[in-house]
Design an enzyme around this catalytic site. Structure first.
Site, PDB file in Angstrom:
ATOM      1  CE1 TYR A 140      -3.722   2.447   0.521  1.00 35.01           C
ATOM      2  CE2 TYR A 140      -2.488   3.256   2.414  1.00 35.01           C
ATOM      3  CZ  TYR A 140      -3.531   3.397   1.514  1.00 35.01           C
ATOM      4  OH  TYR A 140      -4.368   4.481   1.600  1.00 35.01           O
ATOM      5  CE  LYS A 147       0.564   4.851   8.306  1.00 36.95           C
ATOM      6  NZ  LYS A 147       0.657   4.126   7.054  1.00 36.95           N
ATOM      7  CG  ASP A 183       5.687   3.721   1.054  1.00 35.29           C
ATOM      8  OD1 ASP A 183       5.929   4.373   2.092  1.00 35.29           O
ATOM      9  OD2 ASP A 183       4.551   3.597   0.572  1.00 35.29           O
TER      10      ASP A 183
HETATM   11  C1  LIG Z   1       0.028   4.581   5.662  1.00 36.55           C
HETATM   12  C2  LIG Z   1       0.856   4.354   4.462  1.00 36.55           C
HETATM   13  C3  LIG Z   1       0.860   5.239   3.372  1.00 36.55           C
HETATM   14  C4  LIG Z   1      -0.098   6.386   3.283  1.00 36.55           C
HETATM   15  O1  LIG Z   1       0.115   7.351   4.254  1.00 36.55           O
HETATM   16  P1  LIG Z   1      -1.103   8.312   4.665  1.00 36.55           P
HETATM   17  O2  LIG Z   1      -0.480   9.254   5.627  1.00 36.55           O
HETATM   18  O3  LIG Z   1      -2.161   7.450   5.216  1.00 36.55           O
HETATM   19  O4  LIG Z   1      -1.528   9.000   3.410  1.00 36.55           O
HETATM   20  C5  LIG Z   1       1.753   5.023   2.355  1.00 36.55           C
HETATM   21  N1  LIG Z   1       2.611   3.994   2.373  1.00 36.55           N
HETATM   22  C6  LIG Z   1       2.640   3.117   3.395  1.00 36.55           C
HETATM   23  C7  LIG Z   1       3.641   2.012   3.393  1.00 36.55           C
HETATM   24  C8  LIG Z   1       1.749   3.261   4.461  1.00 36.55           C
HETATM   25  O5  LIG Z   1       1.753   2.354   5.446  1.00 36.55           O
END
Ligand SMILES: *Cc1c(COP(=O)(O)O)cnc(C)c1O
Length: 425
Positions: free
Chosen positions: A142, A265, A237
Site C-alpha cells: 500500500y 506516520k 516506501d
Molecule cells: C500509511 C501508508 C501510506 C499512506 O500514508 P497516509 O499518511 O495514510 O496517506 C503510504 N505507504 C505506506 C507504506 C503506508 O503504510
C-alpha cells in the site's frame, strides 16, 4: 446503547461509513469502532470510559507511546507562536537537517502532509528525473490512495476485497505494473519487456499493509541490482518502517541504499506529516529548483514540524530505544509463535522488529496471494475476543500489530496470556 454506538450512528449519517479512513470502520471484523477520548503510553480510553492496551499506535506514529510529554510540550510551545505562516521557518530547516543526518544517503528532503502525498510526489520526481513513465509496484503493498498506485493495493483496499478502486481511470494506472512481492523473477520479466521504460520500482521494504510480510533473503538486494542495471530508481516506501526498524529505517536495518525514500506516520509524531527525499541530484528536479511541480499550503507547518523534530530528537538521542523496541517485539512475536505451535492453531505469525501479525492460515505468508488465503472470519473472532479483554488490535487481518516503547514486559505477558487462552480453547 454505548457512547461509541451512539457516536457511530451519528457519524454514519454525515461521514461515509462513519469514519475518515476506511479500516477504522470495523467492516471486516464487524461490530462498532471504539470512539477514543484520550490515550496515554500503551493505553487508550474510549467514550464509555473503557481503557484498552493498544497495539495500533495510531498505525505507527506512536512509537514512543501515546501522548508522550516530550512531543506534546514542544507542540504546545509552538502553538503559542502561531499556527501557520505560509512562509519558511527555522523549524523546517532543523527538521530537514535532522532527516538528512539520520537517514543513509539522504541529501535533500521535501515535507508534505501525508504518506500519500509523499509517495505521489516521489513517483512524480522519479518520472521527471528519469524521463520514463512506468512504475513497478508489488501486489499487496500500500502506498497511499493516489490514483496511479491504487492497483492491487494493500490495507483497506485489500480488506474490502476490491483489488482496484472505482473512480480511477485506466489512463491513470496504465503505466503502473504490478509484480509479486518476494519474487524477483516477476520483476525481471517486467524489465525484459520494458528495459528502458521503467522510472522506478516502489516497494515497502517490509510489507506491512497485507499483514506483515518480511522481505525474503536477497529480495531487496535483487531489486537494488535490477534498478541499477536498468537505470530505474528504487523507491523505498518507509511510511511505516521509517524511524521504526532503526533510526535510518529499513535502509539502515537491511543495509540497502534506495534512491528515493518516502516517510509519514512516525515522522510527524502524531501530526499529519509526510516527507520524501534522496540524493541532491534527484531532488533537484523538484520545483522551484527544477521542472517537477510539487507544492503545499500547509507543508512544513510549524506545529507539525515541532512534533516531528521532538519525535526525531528523542529517537536520535536515545538509540537504545530501537534495541529495546526490537527486543520487546521479539519477545511478543516469538511468544505468539510458540503459542500457535503449542496449541496447533492453524495460523502463521510473521514479524520484523516491532511489527508483526497473526495470519489465520497455516501456510507461510510471503506475498499477496498467500496472505489472501487467510480466514478473515476466524480473524474477526480472535479480534473480538481480544477487544472484549481490552486489547485493541488493528480491526483487519491485514493490519500489523505495532509495539511501542511504552509497552512493558507485563503488557506483553498479559497479551500472550490472552492469546494463549484464545487459541487453547
Ligand atoms: C500509511 C501508508 C501510506 C499512506 O500514508 P497516509 O499518511 O495514510 O496517506 C503510504 N505507504 C505506506 C507504506 C503506508 O503504510
Amino acid at each position: 446503547m454505548s457512547r461509541s454506538e451512539e457516536l457511530f450512528k451519528r457519524a454514519s449519517e454525515v461521514i461515509p461509513g462513519g469514519v475518515n479512513s476506511p479500516v477504522r470502520a470495523f467492516r471486516s471484523v464487524g461490530g462498532t469502532p471504539r470512539f477514543i477520548t484520550s490515550a496515554q503510553g500503551a493505553h487508550i480510553t474510549d467514550e464509555d470510559g473503557e481503557t484498552y492496551l493498544d497495539f495500533i499506535g495510531s498505525w505507527g506514529p506512536m512509537i514512543l507511546g501515546h501522548n508522550h510529554a516530550g512531543v506534546r510540550e514542544k507542540v504546545m510551545e509552538a502553538c503559542m507562536d502561531g499556527l501557520s505562516f505560509g512562509a519558511p521557518t527555522e523549524r523546517e530547516v532543523i527538521m530537514a537537517e535532522m532527516i538528512c543526518d539520520m537517514v543513509p544517503g539522504m541529501e535533500m528532503v521535501r515535507m508534505v502532509n501525508s504518506g500519500t502525498e509523499a509517495v505521489m510526489s516521489a513517483i512524480r520526481a522519479a518520472r521527471g528525473f528519469t524521463g520514463r513513465n512506468k512504475i513497478v509496484k508489488f501486489a499487496g503493498c500500500y502506498h497511499g490512495h493516489s490514483d496511479s498506485i491504487l492497483i492491487k493495493a494493500g490495507s483497506g483496499v485489500m480488506e474490502g476485497g476490491v483489488p482496484d478502486s472505482s473512480g480511477v481511470t485506466k489512463g491513470c494506472t496504465e503505466d503502473t505494473l504490478s509484480a509479486v512481492y518476494n519474487d524477483l523473477s516477476s520483476v525481471e520479466a517486467i524489465f525484459d519487456q520494458y528495459p528502458d521504460q521503467v522510472a522506478a520500482i516502489i516497494v515497502e521494504p517490509v510489507a506491512a499493509n497485507m499483514g506483515v510480510v518480511p522481505p525474503a533473503e536477497g529480495f531487496l538486494e535483487g531489486l537494488r541490482k535490477l534498478c541499477t542495471r536498468y537505470g530505474a530508481l528504487l523507491i523505498f516506501d518507509e511510511v511505516i518502517t521509517g524511524f521504526r526498524l532503526a533510526a535510518g529505517g529499513a535502509q539502515e536495518y537491511f543495509g540497502i541504499q534506495a534512491d528515493l525514500v518516502t516517510y509519514g506516520k512516525i515522522i510527524g509524531g502524531g501530526m499529519p506529516v509526510g516527507a520524501y527525499g534522496g540524493r541532491k541530484e534527484i531532488m533537484s528536479v523538484i520545483s522551484p529548483l527544477g521542472p517537477v511541480y510539487q507544492a503545499g499550503t500547509l507543508s512544513g507547518n510549524p506545529i507539525a514540524m515541532a512534533a516531528g523534530i521532538a519525535m526525531l530528537t528523542i529517537l536520535k538521542e536515545n538509540p537504545d530505544i530501537y534495541r529495546k523496541l526490537n527486543e520487546m517485539g521479539e519477545y511478543l512475536f516469538t511468544g505468539i509463535k510458540a503459542i500457535l505451535k503449542e496449541t496447533n492453531a492453524p495460523c502463521t505469525l510473521n514479524y520484523v522488529g516491532s511489527l508483526g501479525n497473526i495470519f489465520c492460515t497455516p501456510e507461510p505468508v510471503v506475498n499477496y496471494e498467500t496472505a489472501q488465503k487467510s480466514d478473515t472470519a476466524e480473524f474477526g473472532k480472535y479480534f473480538h475476543f481480544m477487544l472484549d479483554h481490552h486489547v485493541h488490535l488493528g480491526p483487519s487481518q491485514f493490519e500489523a500489530m505495532f509495539v511501542s516503547a511504552a509497552h512493558t514486559k507485563e503488557d506483553i505477558d498479559h497479551t500472550l496470556e490472552l492469546i494463549r487462552s484464545y487459541f487453547a480453547k
